[in-house]
Design a protein around this motif. Structure first.
Motif, mmCIF file in Angstrom:
data_model
loop_
_atom_site.group_PDB
_atom_site.id
_atom_site.type_symbol
_atom_site.label_atom_id
_atom_site.label_comp_id
_atom_site.label_asym_id
_atom_site.label_seq_id
_atom_site.Cartn_x
_atom_site.Cartn_y
_atom_site.Cartn_z
ATOM 1 N N CYS A 1 30.074 34.795 31.939
ATOM 2 C CA CYS A 1 30.825 35.310 33.086
ATOM 3 C C CYS A 1 31.419 34.144 33.867
ATOM 4 C CB CYS A 1 29.923 36.139 33.998
ATOM 5 S SG CYS A 1 30.789 36.768 35.456
ATOM 6 N N ARG B 1 39.258 33.130 44.087
ATOM 7 C CA ARG B 1 40.722 33.055 44.196
ATOM 8 C C ARG B 1 41.133 33.108 45.671
ATOM 9 N NH1 ARG B 1 43.641 37.361 40.878
ATOM 10 N NH2 ARG B 1 45.344 35.903 41.288
ATOM 11 N N GLU C 1 37.463 43.194 38.822
ATOM 12 C CA GLU C 1 38.110 42.779 40.070
ATOM 13 C C GLU C 1 37.239 43.135 41.272
ATOM 14 O OE1 GLU C 1 41.942 44.577 40.176
ATOM 15 O OE2 GLU C 1 42.814 43.176 38.725
ATOM 16 N N VAL D 1 37.825 39.530 26.517
ATOM 17 C CA VAL D 1 37.422 39.162 27.878
ATOM 18 C C VAL D 1 37.663 40.354 28.789
ATOM 19 C CG1 VAL D 1 37.778 37.587 29.800
ATOM 20 C CG2 VAL D 1 37.985 36.742 27.453
ATOM 21 N N ASP D 2 36.596 40.824 29.438
ATOM 22 C CA ASP D 2 36.716 41.945 30.369
ATOM 23 C C ASP D 2 36.855 41.401 31.783
ATOM 24 O OD1 ASP D 2 36.732 44.634 31.207
ATOM 25 O OD2 ASP D 2 34.610 44.479 31.745
ATOM 26 N N LYS D 3 37.772 41.951 32.546
ATOM 27 C CA LYS D 3 38.006 41.508 33.920
ATOM 28 C C LYS D 3 37.458 42.526 34.902
ATOM 29 C CE LYS D 3 41.677 40.096 37.115
ATOM 30 N NZ LYS D 3 43.142 39.913 37.291
ATOM 31 N N LEU E 1 44.256 31.195 34.479
ATOM 32 C CA LEU E 1 43.941 31.760 35.790
ATOM 33 C C LEU E 1 44.874 31.150 36.834
ATOM 34 C CD1 LEU E 1 40.077 31.280 35.535
ATOM 35 C CD2 LEU E 1 41.266 33.452 35.244
ATOM 36 N N LYS F 1 32.756 47.472 28.786
ATOM 37 C CA LYS F 1 33.472 47.375 30.048
ATOM 38 C C LYS F 1 32.446 47.491 31.172
ATOM 39 C CE LYS F 1 37.240 49.411 32.736
ATOM 40 N NZ LYS F 1 37.946 48.121 32.881
ATOM 41 N N ILE G 1 41.414 31.361 28.546
ATOM 42 C CA ILE G 1 42.120 32.296 29.421
ATOM 43 C C ILE G 1 42.751 31.518 30.570
ATOM 44 C CG2 ILE G 1 40.687 34.284 28.847
ATOM 45 C CD1 ILE G 1 39.216 33.833 31.528
ATOM 46 N N ASP H 1 37.151 37.331 41.287
ATOM 47 C CA ASP H 1 37.296 38.100 40.056
ATOM 48 C C ASP H 1 36.233 37.617 39.079
ATOM 49 O OD1 ASP H 1 39.433 39.594 40.901
ATOM 50 O OD2 ASP H 1 40.946 38.262 40.046
ATOM 51 N N HIS I 1 35.441 37.316 35.048
ATOM 52 C CA HIS I 1 35.995 37.375 33.691
ATOM 53 C C HIS I 1 34.845 37.163 32.717
ATOM 54 C CE1 HIS I 1 40.292 37.095 34.977
ATOM 55 N NE2 HIS I 1 39.709 36.549 36.038
#
Length: 723
Positions: free
Chosen positions: A417, A422, A450, A446-448, A399, A507, A397, A433, A435
């Protein structure tokens, strides 16, 4: 008066000139010999094919350095199966011996590489004879079963305390004085002690190295000679030990002969500082040099070597690369080359084997490795997962605006995880965040998650999909208006399943977020219970939470999730330096070490819901360590049966605890058991008499059943108000 000697009659052989020979002895120049190696085991080839063979071997040995000459003897029209190779310097020759000795050239030929100087010293000098001399073996010492403590009839746990100049190991007894396993020993270690991951071995530290102990009486098993050792680590299945010393390994030839016999290192280990040992035999199996940027560093991340869950692979990080080694093949590089990864910052193995969705049912569990690379002007930061030994990238992924990434594996290996720190474009404010890779799902989704805050701590619930975070608000430059105003937030997360086409994906959503001043998270090893606290605070609060509370869910919690959070109790603890959960998750110790603070040195043991069981303050107290337990051998069906009969087992354990705590009641219980056994013996004798004399009734006419009842008596009862 003068004396005249008759030269012809003088016998010079009778003169002792050894002192003059030793004084004026001129050592021959050996630089030429030191640069040469003797290679045996090469193919015997016709003279016509000798140039091709010479070219192949020259190319092979050129990997170790510059080859100046290759002498391939030929006799009677064919090669003799050996050759002499000269390098440009002795270091290259030493590298050829260490890396190519035992090298398989093809199916029938294995090369044996030795220094030419060693051949002259040991073979031609006569030090090695043709007659076999049986080596001396040390006398066998009986140590006893290393896991004998698991057979304790009362099923007690052991713990270690290091205090003043003594180290003691005790059996844990609930609400009682503890019984020593052995009498406390003085000068057992110069600094700290360590259990191996499954509790089989105990290790002590000394200036000259490490010592391992085990068995019922904790007898010494091995000495691991590594002068100046500071840090140690273990492979997950306690097969290997890793030691690090700031002092480089010295040349064994510089030691006295009596010391050289016990010195475990060889010439090729000289100058290295990182050592991998085989714990069972007590010998080094691999040595490493430190990366150049760590040679003069006073701080470094530890461990430097990371292991796969099954001890089959280990890896270490270098500049723009990860070196993966096959442990069962003498720690050779996997595929004989490193994994090139430009700018790699950190990596880690999954702590358990993973059954990937792309794997067949008959395939073994996969070994998975994760790593991340930083952001550059031309490309974004990346997090990737890779399978070993195939080195296949499973998922990556990208970033952006990344300052840091922490790789947090779940104990099951099913979830990874990435806690991504950021920054804004101005780089004045930071936030996080999450991921989350779902490794066992098809294509690894991949679940994000925030967050507007900066997550400073993250912990998975062991073997579950739940986790806890501690976060704080970062408003950029500190000012008088926001310093110390906003507290941290402790947030609990659970999974909500979402339908995506024909598949169901997970999720992660918030269960509840609680304003708090704590910074540290300590899950029970079996999950469900978690302690939120602050290590290092002058007076810390220990908050015991249950995430599966059997009761009504509070209004502030997410009603869609299965979790039900309850604050069970809170304790204050002065000088808190560590929290240690016992392996089963039943007990936990809060520790105040004199290495960290001078306040309240000692420990307090609680049960999993926060009841105080035992506390002790000790002058000069240093460390407390529960003895780890290996994984349970019970099958899933066995565990179901235990849960089904839990009340019966609980009553037995409570009876044992009661007998330990009350001597008078113990006598009563033992007397009742003796009377019951006496009655059973009498009944069996009567049945035997009836059977022998023909008085026994036919079985079809007998109608009886044995009923066993357990009567619970409440001896005392206290009420405690839980906020």
């Amino acid at each position: 008066m003068s004396t005249v000697f008759d030269i012809e009659k003088l016998d010079l052989s009778e003169l002792d000139l050894s002192d003059l020979e030793a004084k004026y002895n001129v050592k021959p120049i050996t630089s030429f010999v030191d640069r040469c190696v003797l290679v045996d085991g090469a193919p015997v080839a016709p003279e016509a094919k000798a140039p091709v063979l010479k070219k192949v071997l020259t190319k092979l040995f050129s990997q170790c350095g510059k080859v100046e000459d290759v002498n391939l003897p030929i006799e009677d029209g064919k090669t003799l199966g050996y050759l002499i190779i000269r390098f440009s310097n002795p270091l290259e020759a030493a590298k050829a011996v260490s890396s190519l000795n035992g090298k398989k050239l093809d199916v029938k030929h294995r090369l044996l590489v030795n220094k030419l100087g060693d051949i002259e010293e040991y073979v031609l000098s006569g030090k090695v004879t043709d007659s076999f001399v049986e080596p001396e073996f040390p006398e066998f010492r009986e140590i006893g079963p290393l896991n004998s403590w698991l057979l304790d009839e009362k099923h007690r746990d052991q713990f270690l305390i290091n205090y003043d100049e003594s180290v003691g190991i005790n059996w844990f007894r609930k609400k009682l004085e503890h019984q020593p396993v052995i009498q406390p020993r003085t000068q057992w270690t110069s600094t700290y002690m360590k259990w191996s991951p499954k509790g089989k071995y105990l290790f002590s530290m000394f200036p000259q190295g490490i010592q391992s102990w085990g068995g019922p009486n904790f007898d010494r098993i091995h000495r691991f000679l590594h002068p100046g050792v500071r840090l140690i680590d273990f492979s997950p299945n306690e097969k290997y030990l890793v030691t690090l010393s700031p002092e480089p390994i010295i040349d064994p030839m510089s030691l006295r002969e009596e010391l050289r016999k016990e010195y475990p290192f060889k010439a090729e280990d000289v100058g290295k500082k990182l050592v991998v040992w085989d714990i069972a035999i007590g010998l080094p199996v691999k040595t490493f040099s430190l990366p150049p940027h760590l040679e003069s560093s006073t701080e470094m991340s530890w461990p430097l070597i990371k292991w796969s869950y099954d001890d089959k692979f280990c890896a270490r990080q270098g500049p723009d690369a990860i070196a993966v080694y096959e442990c069962e093949k003498d720690f050779q590089l996997l595929d004989k080359k490193v994994v090139k990864i430009d700018g790699v910052v950190d990596f880690d193995f999954a702590p358990a084997g993973i059954k990937l969705a792309s794997s067949r049912k008959s395939d073994p569990l996969d070994v998975v490795l994760s790593y991340w690379t930083p952001e550059t002007e031309n490309q974004s930061a990346k997090v990737s997962v890779m399978s070993i030994p195939g080195k296949t990238t499973l998922r990556t992924i990208p970033l952006v605006q990344v300052s840091d990434v922490k790789l947090e594996w779940n104990e099951s290996g099913k979830y990874l995880c990435c806690n991504v720190t950021r920054h804004t474009k101005s780089k004045k404010r930071f936030f996080s965040d999450l991921h989350i890779f779902q490794l066992t799902e098809k294509d690894i989704p991949v679940d994000k998650v925030e967050s507007k805050d900066l997550i400073i701590n993250f912990k998975w619930e062991p073997w579950s999909h739940k986790f806890v975070t501690i976060s704080k608000v970062d408003r950029g430059e500190p000012s008088q208006t926001n310093v110390g105003v906003e507290p941290n937030h402790t947030t609990f997360y659970d999974v909500e399943e979402v339908k995506v086409g024909s598949s169901t994906l997970k999720k992660w959503v918030k269960l509840v977020s609680i304003p708090d001043s704590c910074n540290d998270i300590f899950w029970s090893p079996t999950g469900r219970f978690v302690i939120i606290t602050s290590i290092g605070a002058s007076t810390a609060q220990l908050k015991f939470y249950d995430v599966e509370f059997d009761g009504e869910k509070s209004k502030d919690q997410n009603k869609k999730l299965n979790s039900n959070l309850k604050l069970l109790t809170t304790h204050e603890f002065a000088g808190l330096s560590d929290i240690q959960w016992e392996s089963s998750g039943r007990f936990v110790a809060a520790i105040s070490s004199s290495w960290k603070t001078n306040v309240n040195n000692g420990y307090t043991i609680y049960d999993c819901v926060g009841h105080t069981l035992f506390e002790e303050q000790i002058n000069g107290f240093k460390e407390f360590l529960w003895r780890p337990r290996p994984a349970s051998l019970l099958t899933s069906n066995d565990k179901k049966r235990v849960r089904k009969n839990l009340k019966e087992y609980a009553a037995q354990f409570e009876e044992n605890d009661t007998m330990d705590s009350n001597a008078a009641l113990r006598e009563i219980i033992l007397k009742r058991k003796a009377l019951l056994n006496e009655w059973k013996t009498y009944r069996e004798s009567v049945q035997k008499f009836l059977h022998e004399n023909g008085y026994e009734q036919p079985k079809e006419n007998l109608h009886y059943e044995t009923i066993e009842t357990i009567k619970e008596i409440v001896l005392s009862e206290t009420e405690e108000i839980v906020d």
